[in-house]
Write a protein that holds these residues in place. Structure first.
Motif, PDB file in Angstrom:
ATOM      1  N   ARG A 157     -35.578 -47.951  -2.904  1.00 49.68           N
ATOM      2  CA  ARG A 157     -34.387 -47.800  -2.071  1.00 49.68           C
ATOM      3  C   ARG A 157     -33.307 -48.819  -2.466  1.00 49.68           C
ATOM      4  O   ARG A 157     -32.122 -48.526  -2.431  1.00 49.68           O
TER       5      ARG A 157
ATOM      6  N   GLY B 129     -29.675 -47.739  -3.756  1.00 48.20           N
ATOM      7  CA  GLY B 129     -28.477 -48.278  -3.121  1.00 48.20           C
ATOM      8  C   GLY B 129     -27.591 -48.990  -4.127  1.00 48.20           C
ATOM      9  O   GLY B 129     -26.361 -48.887  -4.089  1.00 48.20           O
TER      10      GLY B 129
ATOM     11  N   MET C 180     -22.571 -54.450  -0.532  1.00 50.50           N
ATOM     12  CA  MET C 180     -22.625 -53.047  -0.130  1.00 50.50           C
ATOM     13  C   MET C 180     -21.541 -52.698   0.889  1.00 50.50           C
ATOM     14  O   MET C 180     -21.333 -51.519   1.186  1.00 50.50           O
TER      15      MET C 180
ATOM     16  N   LEU D 284     -28.422 -49.169   2.962  1.00 49.63           N
ATOM     17  CA  LEU D 284     -28.947 -48.374   1.845  1.00 49.63           C
ATOM     18  C   LEU D 284     -28.812 -46.876   2.124  1.00 49.63           C
ATOM     19  O   LEU D 284     -28.828 -46.440   3.275  1.00 49.63           O
ATOM     20  N   PRO D 285     -28.690 -46.091   1.076  1.00 50.53           N
ATOM     21  CA  PRO D 285     -28.528 -44.637   1.254  1.00 50.53           C
ATOM     22  C   PRO D 285     -29.833 -43.968   1.713  1.00 50.53           C
ATOM     23  O   PRO D 285     -30.919 -44.539   1.596  1.00 50.53           O
TER      24      PRO D 285
END
Length: 687
Positions: free
Chosen positions: A607, A611, A554, A593-594
């Motif tokens: 989540r 993400g 990420m 994570l968004p």
């Protein structure tokens, strides 16, 4: 090997005169011989026995040994015959037992008086000497006591008619060193002091009929009546009783030539020998006292050598002052003794005065330095390191002699040495055994930093991995891992190139570095290589590394986003679905994570999927990686749902379907058809 002995005969012929002589004497010496060859005093001939006289002739360089017999056949009462032997001082010094010269004496007569004019050839046949009888020992002890305990006085004794005094006196003469032997003056029968001006007699005997020996000077002399209880006399008597006492003769020759003075040195020499033969706790200290000012032997280098050698042989039990003496006099000790006993000295100094040992290996005396360096080379390595302590400055010289110490963890543990200290000692740091020892021994952070800098972080990490594989404690290695991780480029190289990776080490590195620290400027992400290797070894990644790998994917650093997601997402999603994701793991994941609606914030699995999809679409992740994110159709369907809902997801899915339809992999083509079906079902405008 023989020597030439000259001779002379004196007797009565219209007065006492010389009959024959083969020696060339100076006038003064000739007159002295004439005087000494006459009767030694009134009434002497009445005893009816022969006697000996010994005295030096300095001007002629000869020692005169004479035997005198009564000559009752002569018309005049009190006449004597005297046969005198003359031996050069140099020859006298070579004889082990000069008393054997007495075998050359021959009782003269009127008929044989003229045969004494030629020189004699003497062979030292009885080189080992002869022993005193039990009856002679007390006489010898009394004479030695008086002569050597009162060395500046004239000694006299009473002589029994049947006593073997001559043999005892000759044995005393045997047990003297050359300089004392050639100056010793004695007469075994007289009624008056026979001393001449400036030439006092050391030892004289008077017959039983005389009340005492008459001295013409103010001195009364010392009568030999008592026997000393000192160990020095016991030592001398022991030598006198043993024909094979060659070791004492050698000591006498050695010390006698090295000591100034005369009879006063005998007691000191014998006392030294007795002390050196002792085994008690005070023997060394007593021996040192005998060669230390103001003692008689304090000026004797040979005596100091004997004491130093003896002390060195017991160096492992000496006190401070005794050790100090040995150290100061090591240059006197023979090389063989240094080799044989140097380890005792070095070992003891390591315990009580290691700085002194260092001084010796750097000593200005070449022989001492060479011997002690050789000794240190042979010492047990454990003995050396067991006495090293942090903060001391004396160990580098020893390390320069014993570079192998740097391969012992105990060396590093005790010294906490820095790399620069070791290198300045002349030791190159390059061997794996040195690094392994340092890693196991050091805990000082500055020292650890210096070693990591010297060897390089990749070498350190390789070493740590080996130690871990052998059961090393990861907690004790954390400082080293932390220091190595200060250079992320080196960590990247290690993770990417190590043939095998220890899961514990990978976990420790992950704990030290944030997921986006290790560079990935080109090629495959080092973390992908590392995590893949760990999974292959362990069968699965621990949850902490799953979280770390997902975070890495990420982040902005990785050039292997798709493979990292394939490696970590499904297992991580399964843990979240099962509620097995610990809060600490979630804390690490959350920031990667968004944002989601508050109503969905509780759903960790959702989540994760959101993400994942955002990263796939935004990167974009290669289609072959996307279709491999989930092994089950159910999870893949949820990924498709999340992708469809994401901005740009529809276009991304169409691209995946188009690329995968040409794949040679049956599974990838199957997933491509699933993507096509999904898109067709959810988007009529695609038709």
């Amino acid at each position: 090997m023989g020597i030439i002995v000259h001779q002379a005969l004196h007797g009565y012929s219209e007065g006492h005169r010389q009959f024959a002589c083969s020696a060339e004497l100076t006038p003064n010496d000739a007159r002295l011989v004439l005087v000494m060859s006459d009767a030694s005093g009134s009434g002497v001939t009445a005893e009816g026995i022969s006697y000996l006289t010994g005295y030096p002739l300095p001007e002629s360089g000869l020692y005169a040994l004479a035997r005198t017999w009564p000559a009752p056949e002569m018309p005049r009462p009190g006449c004597v015959w005297t046969h005198t032997l003359f031996i050069e001082f140099a020859d006298l010094a070579t004889l082990d037992s000069p008393s054997q010269l007495a075998s050359l004496f021959k009782a003269p007569s009127i008929d044989t008086a003229r045969v004494y004019g030629g020189a004699l050839h003497f062979t030292n046949a009885l080189a080992s000497g002869w022993a005193l009888t039990s009856s002679q020992v007390p006489v010898f002890a009394r004479l030695a006591t008086a002569l050597y305990e009162q060395p500046h006085d004239q000694v006299w004794a009473r002589r029994a008619t049947d006593a073997q005094v001559d043999d005892v006196v000759l044995r005393l003469w045997d047990l003297q060193w050359p300089r004392l032997r050639r100056s010793f003056r004695f007469c075994t029968l007289t009624t008056r002091d026979r001393s001449q001006e400036g030439a006092l007699f050391d030892l004289q005997f008077c017959g039983e009929s005389v009340s005492r020996l008459r001295f013409s000077r103010s001195t009364e002399g010392v009568e030999a009546t008592s026997i000393s209880a000192g160990p020095w006399l016991a030592q001398l008597v022991d030598y006198a009783r043993r024909p094979d006492a060659s070791e004492f003769r050698e000591v006498l020759r050695l010390l006698g030539t090295d000591v100034l003075g005369g009879r006063e040195a005998m007691r000191a020499i014998c006392e030294l020998q007795a002390t050196l033969a002792r085994r008690g706790p005070t023997a060394v200290a007593d021996a040192i006292a005998l060669v230390t000012v103001p003692a008689t032997l304090s000026g004797s280098k040979a005596a100091k050598e004997m004491v130093a050698t003896r002390a060195l042989s017991r160096a492992d039990v000496l006190n401070d002052s005794e050790l100090h003496y040995v150290v100061d006099n090591l240059d006197l000790v023979a090389e063989g003794e240094l080799v044989a006993h140097g380890w005792k000295l070095a070992g003891h100094l390591l315990e009580v005065a290691p700085g002194t040992l260092v001084e010796l290996v750097e000593d200005e005396r070449p022989a001492v330095q060479a011997a002690m360096r050789a000794t240190v080379k042979e010492l047990d390595a454990a003995l050396l390191v067991d006495n090293m302590m942090p903060g001391t400055s004396w160990w580098p010289p020893l390390l320069s002699i014993r570079p192998d110490l740097a391969e012992m963890s105990e060396f590093w543990r005790r010294t906490q040495a820095r790399a620069s200290d070791v290198q300045q000692a002349g030791v190159e740091l390059h061997a794996g055994s040195q690094l392994a020892a340092a890693v196991q021994g050091l805990h000082n952070e500055v020292s650890i930093e210096s070693i990591v800098r010297a060897f390089g972080p990749d070498a350190v990490l390789t070493c740590i991995q080996q130690l871990m594989s052998e059961g090393g404690d990861a907690k004790e290695l954390r400082k080293w891992i932390a220091e190595a991780c200060r250079q992320p480029d080196a960590v990247a190289a290690f993770l990417a190139q190590a043939p095998t990776l220890n899961p514990r080490l990978v976990a420790c590195i992950a704990a030290e570095l944030a997921p986006d620290v290790v560079p990935n400027d080109y090629g495959v992400d080092p973390w992908l290589v590392a995590l893949t290797a760990v999974k292959q070894q362990a069968g699965q990644l621990p949850i902490e590394l799953l979280v770390y790998g997902f975070q890495r994917a990420m982040s902005w650093r990785s050039r292997s986003v798709g493979p990292l997601l394939c490696l970590t997402f499904e297992s991580l999603h399964g843990a979240a679905t099962a509620g097995a994701l610990a809060s600490s793991n979630w804390q690490h994941l959350r920031d990667s994570l968004p944002w989601v609606r508050t109503a969905d914030a509780w759903d960790v699995a959702l989540r994760l999927r959101l993400g994942l999809v955002k990263r796939c679409v935004d990167t974009p992740v290669a289609p072959e990686d996307y279709v491999a994110l989930a092994s089950t159709d159910g999870l893949f369907s949820m990924i498709l749902d999340a992708t469809w809902e994401h901005w740009g997801g529809k276009r991304y899915l169409k691209w995946v379907e188009e690329v995968m339809v040409e794949s040679a992999d049956p599974r990838q083509r199957s997933r491509s058809r699933a993507v096509r079906a999904y898109v067709e079902k959810h988007s009529k405008w695609w038709k």
